[in-house]
Design a protein around this motif. Structure first.
Motif, PDB file in Angstrom:
ATOM      1  N   HIS A   8      28.401   1.914 -48.305  1.00  6.37           N
ATOM      2  CA  HIS A   8      29.573   2.519 -49.082  1.00  6.37           C
ATOM      3  C   HIS A   8      30.574   3.212 -48.335  1.00  6.37           C
ATOM      4  CE1 HIS A   8      27.179   1.759 -52.695  1.00  6.37           C
ATOM      5  NE2 HIS A   8      25.712   1.923 -51.788  1.00  6.37           N
ATOM      6  N   SER A   9      31.639   3.198 -48.883  1.00  6.27           N
ATOM      7  CA  SER A   9      32.946   3.819 -48.256  1.00  6.27           C
ATOM      8  C   SER A   9      33.980   4.391 -49.282  1.00  6.27           C
ATOM      9  CB  SER A   9      33.473   3.060 -47.136  1.00  6.27           C
ATOM     10  OG  SER A   9      34.544   3.537 -46.664  1.00  6.27           O
ATOM     11  N   GLN A  10      34.330   5.301 -49.530  1.00  3.66           N
ATOM     12  CA  GLN A  10      35.364   5.723 -50.635  1.00  3.66           C
ATOM     13  C   GLN A  10      36.703   4.929 -50.361  1.00  3.66           C
ATOM     14  OE1 GLN A  10      34.850   7.194 -53.028  1.00  3.66           O
ATOM     15  NE2 GLN A  10      33.150   8.538 -52.801  1.00  3.66           N
ATOM     16  N   GLN A  12      37.582   1.996 -50.597  1.00  2.00           N
ATOM     17  CA  GLN A  12      38.081   0.623 -49.729  1.00  2.00           C
ATOM     18  C   GLN A  12      38.290  -0.615 -50.351  1.00  2.00           C
ATOM     19  OE1 GLN A  12      33.342   0.698 -49.210  1.00  2.00           O
ATOM     20  NE2 GLN A  12      33.990  -0.952 -48.099  1.00  2.00           N
ATOM     21  N   LEU A  13      39.085  -1.316 -49.847  1.00  2.00           N
ATOM     22  CA  LEU A  13      39.442  -2.665 -50.623  1.00  2.00           C
ATOM     23  C   LEU A  13      38.509  -3.488 -50.739  1.00  2.00           C
ATOM     24  CD1 LEU A  13      42.729  -3.262 -48.473  1.00  2.00           C
ATOM     25  CD2 LEU A  13      42.665  -2.296 -50.826  1.00  2.00           C
ATOM     26  N   THR A  14      38.672  -4.260 -51.691  1.00  2.00           N
ATOM     27  CA  THR A  14      37.247  -5.262 -51.894  1.00  2.00           C
ATOM     28  C   THR A  14      37.000  -6.129 -50.643  1.00  2.00           C
ATOM     29  OG1 THR A  14      37.932  -5.392 -54.169  1.00  2.00           O
ATOM     30  CG2 THR A  14      36.498  -7.352 -53.435  1.00  2.00           C
ATOM     31  N   ASP A  16      36.993  -5.222 -47.914  1.00  2.00           N
ATOM     32  CA  ASP A  16      36.619  -4.573 -46.494  1.00  2.00           C
ATOM     33  C   ASP A  16      35.180  -3.962 -46.859  1.00  2.00           C
ATOM     34  OD1 ASP A  16      38.856  -4.679 -45.167  1.00  2.00           O
ATOM     35  OD2 ASP A  16      40.009  -3.039 -46.014  1.00  2.00           O
ATOM     36  N   VAL A  17      34.537  -4.471 -47.597  1.00  2.00           N
ATOM     37  CA  VAL A  17      33.018  -4.203 -48.173  1.00  2.00           C
ATOM     38  C   VAL A  17      32.244  -4.882 -47.048  1.00  2.00           C
ATOM     39  CG1 VAL A  17      31.108  -4.073 -50.028  1.00  2.00           C
ATOM     40  CG2 VAL A  17      33.702  -3.648 -50.677  1.00  2.00           C
ATOM     41  N   ARG A  18      31.477  -3.760 -46.542  1.00  2.00           N
ATOM     42  CA  ARG A  18      30.803  -4.210 -45.447  1.00  2.00           C
ATOM     43  C   ARG A  18      29.171  -4.741 -45.926  1.00  2.00           C
ATOM     44  NH1 ARG A  18      31.941  -5.025 -40.266  1.00  2.00           N
ATOM     45  NH2 ARG A  18      34.162  -4.025 -39.544  1.00  2.00           N
TER      46      ARG A  18
END
Length: 161
Positions: A8-10, A12-14, A16-18
């Motif tokens: 989870h990260s605030q 972020q672009l789709t 860039d979801v790790r």
């Protein structure tokens, strides 16, 4: 329902979801696919290539999804170009092709108005279960999967016109 854990990260672009590899999701996913479809008529033809993509270590969820989508399209011999946008579009030029708000588990009723697949023989149950994954279609129908989609689409167009 299979889901892939992600970091989870605030904001972020789709793209860039790790993917979170601290959880052993690959093994759970593959065992679930084996259990559900191991006896499907076309499992042996497609399973190994799907397994390879699942076990590749993709950094980003987007890349994994794109590889799986491309593989499924290849299996069905569906030669359509995949187009990506370079930025998020709030409004799409052709609104009838914008299914972003429809394709989710909360809107199954709305989605069923747009597309009702023709029934086919599935591996489990006595009744056709609509709304399963494309893997269900590929493992059960093999090279006839694309033709079934086309026939379903024609029927839906006739029904909705």
């Amino acid at each position: 329902m299979l889901s892939i854990p992600f970091v989870h990260s605030q904001g972020q672009l789709t793209t860039d979801v790790r993917i979170d590899y601290n959880q052993k999701w690959q093994h759970r996913h593959w065992r679930a696919i084996q259990t559900a479809y191991g006896k499907a008529p076309f499992y042996e033809f497609y399973a190994e290539r799907i397994r390879k993509v699942i076990y590749e270590k993709h950094d980003f969820l987007y890349d994994l999804n794109l590889n799986l989508l491309s593989l499924c399209l290849t299996f069905m011999k569906w030669n359509i170009p995949l187009k990506e946008t370079s930025q998020y579009e709030k409004e799409v030029k052709c609104a009838e092709n914008d299914l972003r708000g429809v394709i989710n588990t909360k809107n199954e009723a709305e989605l069923s108005k747009l597309y009702q697949p023709l029934p086919y023989i599935q591996v489990f149950g006595n009744m056709f279960e609509s709304g399963l994954s494309v893997l269900d279609l590929i493992f059960c129908m093999g090279p006839n999967a694309l033709e079934l989609i086309k026939q379903s689409r024609k029927r839906n167009e006739q029904t909705n016109s």
